[in-house]
Design an enzyme around this catalytic site. Sequence first.
Site, mmCIF file in Angstrom:
data_model
loop_
_atom_site.group_PDB
_atom_site.id
_atom_site.type_symbol
_atom_site.label_atom_id
_atom_site.label_comp_id
_atom_site.label_asym_id
_atom_site.label_seq_id
_atom_site.Cartn_x
_atom_site.Cartn_y
_atom_site.Cartn_z
ATOM 1 N N HIS A 46 0.841 -1.195 0.000
ATOM 2 C CA HIS A 46 0.000 0.000 0.000
ATOM 3 C C HIS A 46 0.879 1.250 0.000
ATOM 4 O O HIS A 46 2.022 1.222 0.481
ATOM 5 C CB HIS A 46 -0.891 0.029 1.236
ATOM 6 C CG HIS A 46 -1.957 -1.008 1.257
ATOM 7 N ND1 HIS A 46 -3.096 -0.875 2.013
ATOM 8 C CD2 HIS A 46 -2.069 -2.210 0.627
ATOM 9 C CE1 HIS A 46 -3.868 -1.932 1.842
ATOM 10 N NE2 HIS A 46 -3.253 -2.765 1.015
ATOM 11 N N GLU A 48 0.740 3.865 1.881
ATOM 12 C CA GLU A 48 1.137 4.268 3.224
ATOM 13 C C GLU A 48 2.317 3.448 3.740
ATOM 14 O O GLU A 48 3.229 3.995 4.355
ATOM 15 C CB GLU A 48 -0.033 4.099 4.215
ATOM 16 C CG GLU A 48 -1.258 4.880 3.867
ATOM 17 C CD GLU A 48 -2.276 4.095 3.040
ATOM 18 O OE1 GLU A 48 -3.483 4.320 3.238
ATOM 19 O OE2 GLU A 48 -1.874 3.272 2.190
ATOM 20 N N CYS A 75 -6.468 2.002 5.450
ATOM 21 C CA CYS A 75 -7.128 0.782 5.906
ATOM 22 C C CYS A 75 -6.615 0.470 7.315
ATOM 23 O O CYS A 75 -5.646 1.086 7.788
ATOM 24 C CB CYS A 75 -6.811 -0.374 4.952
ATOM 25 S SG CYS A 75 -5.103 -0.956 5.039
ATOM 26 N N CYS A 78 -2.770 -0.185 7.499
ATOM 27 C CA CYS A 78 -1.939 1.004 7.349
ATOM 28 C C CYS A 78 -2.069 1.942 8.543
ATOM 29 O O CYS A 78 -1.088 2.540 8.981
ATOM 30 C CB CYS A 78 -2.286 1.718 6.051
ATOM 31 S SG CYS A 78 -1.835 0.750 4.590
#
Length: 146
Positions: A46, A48, A75, A78
Amino acid sequence: MRAALALARAAAAAGEVPVGAVVVAAGALVGEGRNRMRAAGDPGAHAEIEALRTAAMARGGRLDGATLYVTLEPCPMCAFAAVLARVERIVFGARDPKAGGCGSVLNVPAAPFNHHVAVTGAVLADESAVLLKGFFENRRGGGAPA
């Protein structure tokens, strides 16, 4: 947030879900990332996570005092990574009503962990949402390129 939006556009151009993230500490950009899950074959790639990793490498570990800017509400994975990294604040654009970990579905930063992360949402939310909407419309074959 503008730098994160630029990274989100780069993710879209590469066929990835358009999410970008940057980490800023002491007024300087110290980490950045964009979604690379398809290219990396890694469900954890991801934006992040990439931004937190590059920032931690640049700063030699934890990210005390840093702010994570991301175009989509993180999410739970993260959001928890930001807590573990000791990020001071998360600033995000569009809310994620299906998987958001900063208040939409779960509120990981508010959980009773040793470290608490402040959260600010809806920053440049419209620009972030337009990128996401365009990407998914394109993917379904019904819209202009993102």
